[in-house]
Design a protein around this motif. Structure first.
Motif, PDB file in Angstrom:
ATOM      1  N   GLY A 139      -9.855   5.037   2.850  1.00  0.00           N
ATOM      2  CA  GLY A 139      -9.954   4.441   4.173  1.00  0.00           C
ATOM      3  C   GLY A 139     -10.058   2.930   4.154  1.00  0.00           C
ATOM      4  N   VAL A 140      -9.934   2.320   2.977  1.00  0.00           N
ATOM      5  CA  VAL A 140      -9.990   0.858   2.885  1.00  0.00           C
ATOM      6  C   VAL A 140      -8.723   0.243   3.466  1.00  0.00           C
ATOM      7  N   LEU A 141      -7.590   0.936   3.313  1.00  0.00           N
ATOM      8  CA  LEU A 141      -6.309   0.464   3.830  1.00  0.00           C
ATOM      9  C   LEU A 141      -5.867   1.337   5.000  1.00  0.00           C
ATOM     10  N   ASP A 142      -5.217   0.712   5.974  1.00  0.00           N
ATOM     11  CA  ASP A 142      -4.646   1.445   7.101  1.00  0.00           C
ATOM     12  C   ASP A 142      -3.216   1.868   6.810  1.00  0.00           C
ATOM     13  N   LEU A 143      -2.469   0.987   6.164  1.00  0.00           N
ATOM     14  CA  LEU A 143      -1.062   1.232   5.878  1.00  0.00           C
ATOM     15  C   LEU A 143      -0.750   0.799   4.452  1.00  0.00           C
ATOM     16  N   GLY A 144       0.236   1.443   3.854  1.00  0.00           N
ATOM     17  CA  GLY A 144       0.738   1.032   2.556  1.00  0.00           C
ATOM     18  C   GLY A 144       2.243   0.848   2.618  1.00  0.00           C
ATOM     19  N   ILE A 145       2.737  -0.209   2.020  1.00  0.00           N
ATOM     20  CA  ILE A 145       4.177  -0.423   1.889  1.00  0.00           C
ATOM     21  C   ILE A 145       4.450  -0.491   0.394  1.00  0.00           C
ATOM     22  N   VAL A 146       4.953   0.597  -0.145  1.00  0.00           N
ATOM     23  CA  VAL A 146       5.081   0.747  -1.585  1.00  0.00           C
ATOM     24  C   VAL A 146       6.543   0.860  -1.982  1.00  0.00           C
ATOM     25  N   THR A 147       6.805   0.628  -3.258  1.00  0.00           N
ATOM     26  CA  THR A 147       8.160   0.749  -3.789  1.00  0.00           C
ATOM     27  C   THR A 147       8.158   1.775  -4.911  1.00  0.00           C
ATOM     28  N   GLN A 148       9.206   2.579  -4.971  1.00  0.00           N
ATOM     29  CA  GLN A 148       9.333   3.562  -6.040  1.00  0.00           C
ATOM     30  C   GLN A 148      10.800   3.946  -6.187  1.00  0.00           C
ATOM     31  N   TYR A 149      11.113   4.541  -7.319  1.00  0.00           N
ATOM     32  CA  TYR A 149      12.459   5.041  -7.587  1.00  0.00           C
ATOM     33  C   TYR A 149      12.483   6.543  -7.327  1.00  0.00           C
ATOM     34  N   GLY A 150      13.647   7.050  -6.997  1.00  0.00           N
ATOM     35  CA  GLY A 150      13.767   8.471  -6.723  1.00  0.00           C
ATOM     36  C   GLY A 150      13.415   8.800  -5.292  1.00  0.00           C
ATOM     37  N   GLU A 151      13.291  10.101  -5.026  1.00  0.00           N
ATOM     38  CA  GLU A 151      13.009  10.577  -3.683  1.00  0.00           C
ATOM     39  C   GLU A 151      11.573  10.258  -3.282  1.00  0.00           C
ATOM     40  N   ALA A 152      11.393  10.042  -1.968  1.00  0.00           N
ATOM     41  CA  ALA A 152      10.058   9.781  -1.445  1.00  0.00           C
ATOM     42  C   ALA A 152       9.203  11.033  -1.559  1.00  0.00           C
ATOM     43  N   GLU A 153       7.992  10.868  -2.075  1.00  0.00           N
ATOM     44  CA  GLU A 153       7.048  11.971  -2.190  1.00  0.00           C
ATOM     45  C   GLU A 153       5.832  11.675  -1.332  1.00  0.00           C
ATOM     46  N   GLY A 156       0.332  13.602  -0.351  1.00  0.00           N
ATOM     47  CA  GLY A 156      -0.716  13.927   0.597  1.00  0.00           C
ATOM     48  C   GLY A 156      -0.740  13.036   1.815  1.00  0.00           C
ATOM     49  N   PHE A 157       0.232  12.122   1.942  1.00  0.00           N
ATOM     50  CA  PHE A 157       0.286  11.196   3.069  1.00  0.00           C
ATOM     51  C   PHE A 157       1.597  11.369   3.834  1.00  0.00           C
ATOM     52  N   LYS A 158       1.636  10.786   5.014  1.00  0.00           N
ATOM     53  CA  LYS A 158       2.893  10.632   5.721  1.00  0.00           C
ATOM     54  C   LYS A 158       3.685   9.540   5.005  1.00  0.00           C
ATOM     55  N   CYS A 159       4.937   9.799   4.759  1.00  0.00           N
ATOM     56  CA  CYS A 159       5.730   8.867   3.956  1.00  0.00           C
ATOM     57  C   CYS A 159       7.142   8.817   4.516  1.00  0.00           C
ATOM     58  N   SER A 160       7.637   7.624   4.805  1.00  0.00           N
ATOM     59  CA  SER A 160       9.009   7.469   5.290  1.00  0.00           C
ATOM     60  C   SER A 160       9.682   6.301   4.569  1.00  0.00           C
ATOM     61  N   ARG A 161      10.949   6.473   4.296  1.00  0.00           N
ATOM     62  CA  ARG A 161      11.719   5.441   3.601  1.00  0.00           C
ATOM     63  C   ARG A 161      12.189   4.399   4.599  1.00  0.00           C
ATOM     64  N   LEU A 162      11.895   3.146   4.320  1.00  0.00           N
ATOM     65  CA  LEU A 162      12.317   2.060   5.194  1.00  0.00           C
ATOM     66  C   LEU A 162      13.720   1.585   4.845  1.00  0.00           C
ATOM     67  N   TYR A 163      13.954   1.291   3.547  1.00  0.00           N
ATOM     68  CA  TYR A 163      15.273   0.834   3.101  1.00  0.00           C
ATOM     69  C   TYR A 163      15.292   0.833   1.579  1.00  0.00           C
ATOM     70  N   GLN A 276      -1.995   7.673   6.477  1.00  0.00           N
ATOM     71  CA  GLN A 276      -2.700   8.948   6.504  1.00  0.00           C
ATOM     72  C   GLN A 276      -2.069   9.929   7.485  1.00  0.00           C
ATOM     73  N   ASP A 277      -2.043   9.567   8.755  1.00  0.00           N
ATOM     74  CA  ASP A 277      -1.530  10.458   9.791  1.00  0.00           C
ATOM     75  C   ASP A 277      -1.364   9.643  11.067  1.00  0.00           C
ATOM     76  N   GLU A 278      -0.355   9.977  11.876  1.00  0.00           N
ATOM     77  CA  GLU A 278      -0.139   9.240  13.116  1.00  0.00           C
ATOM     78  C   GLU A 278      -1.380   9.264  14.007  1.00  0.00           C
ATOM     79  N   ASP A 279      -2.049  10.417  14.046  1.00  0.00           N
ATOM     80  CA  ASP A 279      -3.203  10.564  14.928  1.00  0.00           C
ATOM     81  C   ASP A 279      -4.397   9.732  14.477  1.00  0.00           C
ATOM     82  N   LEU A 280      -4.401   9.323  13.202  1.00  0.00           N
ATOM     83  CA  LEU A 280      -5.527   8.544  12.680  1.00  0.00           C
ATOM     84  C   LEU A 280      -5.257   7.048  12.662  1.00  0.00           C
ATOM     85  N   LEU A 281      -4.034   6.628  13.033  1.00  0.00           N
ATOM     86  CA  LEU A 281      -3.725   5.205  13.073  1.00  0.00           C
ATOM     87  C   LEU A 281      -4.401   4.549  14.268  1.00  0.00           C
TER      88      LEU A 281
END
Length: 309
Positions: A139-153, A156-163, A276-281
């Motif tokens: 709960g220290v962070l509200d949002l994460g913008i992360v980078t990774q290779y391969g498919e989005a996993e 345990g969080f909501k995860c969407s690919r931006l670009y 985490q979840d839309e309802d918790l933002l």
């Protein structure tokens, strides 16, 4: 469990003694000890190890204290939401991001958000992906913008690919022939930011394409600033996302680094939005996500974003 009991346990964990924790909470030592004993009776396990040197948490206590911090963060966010519903535009927004994600789309979204919500306490923290996921869990962070290779996993969080971002390999120093064979990469020394065994890391993704074992000569440097300095000084292979191309192009021209060429396309780096979840933002976090998605739409052609509502 009562909130004051959980706060008392967290205070002891922070202070290292019941006496100091009581002072920090402006309580008497017997009152704080009573709260801890009541909590121990309720959960049925010991939470503290008391000694002449102070108090330390048992594994049970450590787990409860960790969860208690996350609960307190959610309570703070609830208060922010109440303030927002009352028309107060303050609040707090903490975003963890990895360096390759710090491109024009993100900068535009932050600038717009800062202009429209100047009273929000905005914190932008450059972290590694594993640290960002841990911050979201706590709960220290509200949002994460992360980078990774391969498919989005989801992890345990909501995860969407931006670009996606193009990538390349480079090596320090001038190399007459930039072409390199896959097996030579196994034998080369590498300079990396993250652990080589991470399944969505660059090395894992690249060597899986060749069906080859990862390199054994690897130097990990989690400091981005030092990574940039060492890349041109060491005869080590480094990998780069296109947000760093502007930095390394002068090194290529000056002969301080060489761009390596392989016979296959380089894997694309995905930039992901994680939460985490839309309802918790909070209202501030939800508004920023919408601004970020709009900014990404302007800067990138792929329309594969999911905006919380």
């Amino acid at each position: 469990m009562k909130l004051n009991q959980l706060k008392a346990l967290v205070a002891v964990a922070k202070a290292g003694s019941i006496q100091e924790a009581a002072r920090l909470m402006h309580l008497t030592q017997p009152a704080l000890s009573k709260s801890i004993r009541e909590l121990e009776r309720e959960v049925g396990v010991p939470l503290l190890v008391r000694s002449a040197k102070g108090a330390t948490l048992t594994p049970y206590g450590t787990m409860i204290a960790k969860r208690s911090r996350a609960i307190q963060k959610e309570i703070d966010k609830m208060r922010e939401e109440l303030d927002s519903l009352r028309g107060e535009l303050g609040g707090r927004l903490s975003i963890g991001l990895t360096p390759p994600a710090a491109g024009p789309a993100l900068a535009d979204a932050i600038s717009l958000f800062r202009h429209q919500r100047p009273s929000v306490d905005l914190n932008l923290l450059e972290l590694r992906p594993a640290q960002i996921l841990e911050g979201l869990r706590d709960g220290v962070l509200d949002l994460g913008i992360v980078t990774q290779y391969g498919e989005a996993e989801s992890c345990g969080f909501k995860c969407s690919r931006l670009y996606g971002l193009k990538t390349l390999l480079a090596v320090g120093g001038r190399r007459p022939d930039p072409k390199i064979l896959p097996h030579s990469l196994c034998e080369a020394e590498w300079l990396v930011l993250d652990l080589t065994e991470e399944p969505n890391g660059y090395i894992s993704s690249l060597f899986a394409r060749f069906n080859l074992p990862p390199p054994t000569r690897v130097m990990r440097c989690s400091s981005m600033a030092l990574y940039l300095e060492l890349a041109s000084r060491l005869n080590a292979v480094t990998h780069w996302a296109e947000t760093g191309f502007e930095f390394i192009e002068p090194h290529f021209h000056a002969g301080r680094m060489t761009r390596l060429e392989l016979d296959i396309p380089m894997p694309e780096l995905s930039v992901l939005l994680v939460y985490q979840d839309e309802d918790l933002l909070t209202a501030a976090a939800n508004e920023f996500v919408q601004m970020l998605n709009s900014s990404v739409s302007r800067h990138h052609s792929r329309d594969n974003r999911i905006a919380p509502t």
